[in-house]
Design a protein around this motif. Structure first.
Motif, mmCIF file in Angstrom:
data_model
loop_
_atom_site.group_PDB
_atom_site.id
_atom_site.type_symbol
_atom_site.label_atom_id
_atom_site.label_comp_id
_atom_site.label_asym_id
_atom_site.label_seq_id
_atom_site.Cartn_x
_atom_site.Cartn_y
_atom_site.Cartn_z
ATOM 1 N N ASP A 72 -4.662 42.817 99.180
ATOM 2 C CA ASP A 72 -4.408 41.410 98.290
ATOM 3 C C ASP A 72 -5.626 41.909 96.647
ATOM 4 O O ASP A 72 -6.480 42.088 95.421
ATOM 5 C CB ASP A 72 -4.873 40.396 98.705
ATOM 6 N N LYS A 75 -5.631 45.327 94.688
ATOM 7 C CA LYS A 75 -4.255 45.499 93.585
ATOM 8 C C LYS A 75 -5.161 44.530 92.661
ATOM 9 O O LYS A 75 -4.954 44.396 91.687
ATOM 10 C CB LYS A 75 -3.000 44.530 93.910
ATOM 11 N N ASN A 78 -6.664 45.859 89.670
ATOM 12 C CA ASN A 78 -6.622 46.301 89.245
ATOM 13 C C ASN A 78 -7.041 48.236 89.711
ATOM 14 O O ASN A 78 -7.403 49.347 88.724
ATOM 15 C CB ASN A 78 -6.378 46.469 87.379
ATOM 16 N N THR A 80 -6.197 51.910 91.869
ATOM 17 C CA THR A 80 -5.765 52.906 92.259
ATOM 18 C C THR A 80 -6.319 53.494 93.436
ATOM 19 O O THR A 80 -7.367 53.759 93.509
ATOM 20 C CB THR A 80 -4.567 53.646 90.756
ATOM 21 N N ASP A 124 -4.514 49.018 104.434
ATOM 22 C CA ASP A 124 -3.315 48.146 103.555
ATOM 23 C C ASP A 124 -2.407 48.131 105.113
ATOM 24 O O ASP A 124 -1.682 48.036 105.304
ATOM 25 C CB ASP A 124 -3.039 49.618 104.196
#
Length: 149
Positions: A72, A75, A78, A80, A124
């Motif tokens: 959370d 992401k 922002n 990558t 993850d």
């Protein structure tokens, strides 16, 4: 979050040279428990400034040796996979499962007026927290956390 700090100059000094000075006190005041509901045994969960954003649901874990970032937050900032550097050591989750990190990233974390660069290991897996801040962060700040306060 209540944080007790030791004076930096007192660490490692020759005890014979500081006989006249009062020893540092590590403690909290009754007032530090203001706005807490007692008794409790809750985790220490705080809001911190991470990469310029107020990030909620950050758990302070004195038992952990690494700082963790969950999907959370990854992401939400922002970020990558290109922002990450490799991290090749597996971690063990709360459930005892082996977790392979996606990588690591250094980000500024602000608490009060102090900013510390933190090396987050990005995983993850699901967590109710956005991140875990651990001993390396506390040690860099020279802070002691209190779940009671």
């Amino acid at each position: 979050m209540s944080v007790a700090r030791l004076p930096v100059g007192d660490i490692g000094q020759d005890p014979r040279s500081s006989r006249q000075a009062a020893p540092p006190v590590l403690g909290f005041l009754i007032e530090d428990k203001a706005r807490t509901i007692q008794p409790h045994n809750d985790a220490l969960v705080v809001t911190l400034g991470i990469r310029g954003y107020d990030v909620k649901r950050v758990m302070v874990d004195q038992g952990s040796a690494v700082e963790i970032m969950y999907p959370d937050l990854f992401k939400g900032l922002n970020l990558t996979l290109d922002d990450l550097t490799p991290y090749c050591s597996p971690l063990v989750s709360f459930e005892g499962r082996v977790v392979t990190p996606k990588g690591q990233i250094f980000l500024p974390v602000q608490t009060g007026s102090e900013v510390v660069e933190v090396d987050f290991i990005v995983v993850d897996v699901y967590s109710p927290y956005t991140a875990i801040i651990a001993r390396p962060w506390l040690h860099t700040l020279g802070a002691v956390s209190s779940t009671l306060h």
